[in-house]
Write an enzyme that holds these catalytic residues in place. Sequence first.
Site: not given
Length: 322
Positions: A157, A253, A283
């Site tokens: 991320s 995502d 995600h």
Amino acid sequence: MDMIDRVHPELRDVLRQLPAFRLPGDLEKARNNPMPPLKPSERVSIRDEVIKGAAGQNMMIRIYEPAAGLAGEGPRPALLWIHGGGYVMGHPGYDDNLCQLFAETAGCIVFSPDYRLAPEHPFPAGLEDCYAALSWIHESAGPFGIDTSRVAIAGASAGGGLTAALALLARDRGGPRICFQMPLYPMIDDRNVSPSSHEIDHPAVWNRENNIAAWEMYLGHLGKTAVPAYAAPIRAENLAGLPPTYTCVGQLDPFRDETIEYAARLAQAGVDVEFHLYPGGYHGYEHAAPGAEISIRTKNEYVQALARALKQDVAASSNFRS
């Protein structure tokens, strides 16, 4: 079609139970969330040290050291793991179990810095802290018994975004050497113009609203037209000369399209790259639903990719092969 209907069947129940999360209002609450319970390993020791960050301030770095013999004889590989959290939250401790797994499987010593967070410390504070940590790893190679030709960087991320940015920064500054990078579902595009950035709006996952808010906090005073590639790596005009790369992302995502674009442009620039797209994955699903088959497979594939990349013969050829 509603997003929940597109989610992988093994991941739906967990998603239905996740609480809504909204930035910036829930930032302090998220920063104080309890860390996952540690599953101690007899083969990996964990300790914290204090090093100098980019601005000369003290910075904690967590060290995961494999037991003797896991990496074979001679100098061992190392991994700089950069935690996620949208550039505004997170701590190395949230990834203790994952970093233990990296150390056990790849036989590498793992270092995870507690870099400065926005909005209190906007770009480039966190990136420069990661660069300072990478430099410290190379400078400390002797005491730790590290093979400096086998130092990798990775993160998920925002940690993946910092990984991609750090690879650019190290390339352009002429070092320290990085043999492999693994930015997982990286947060690398501040513009929020891709179809996937508009597509994901579920309140319990990282979505468009949270992404816009996090980027605003991270970029601080920077205007949209002045954002450098070291802040948002998708803006880099030249990706040539970057380390061999592994990256992945779930199809649901918001970072799907920027990850696909980044992987394609790396390949076009002559960088060896392996890329995986997981249907039905939102995600961070492999952490939200760790027992699901798709989560186990996802994690196993990137852990094994790191292990392959850090093998002596792979590092010597400077090429990553799946």
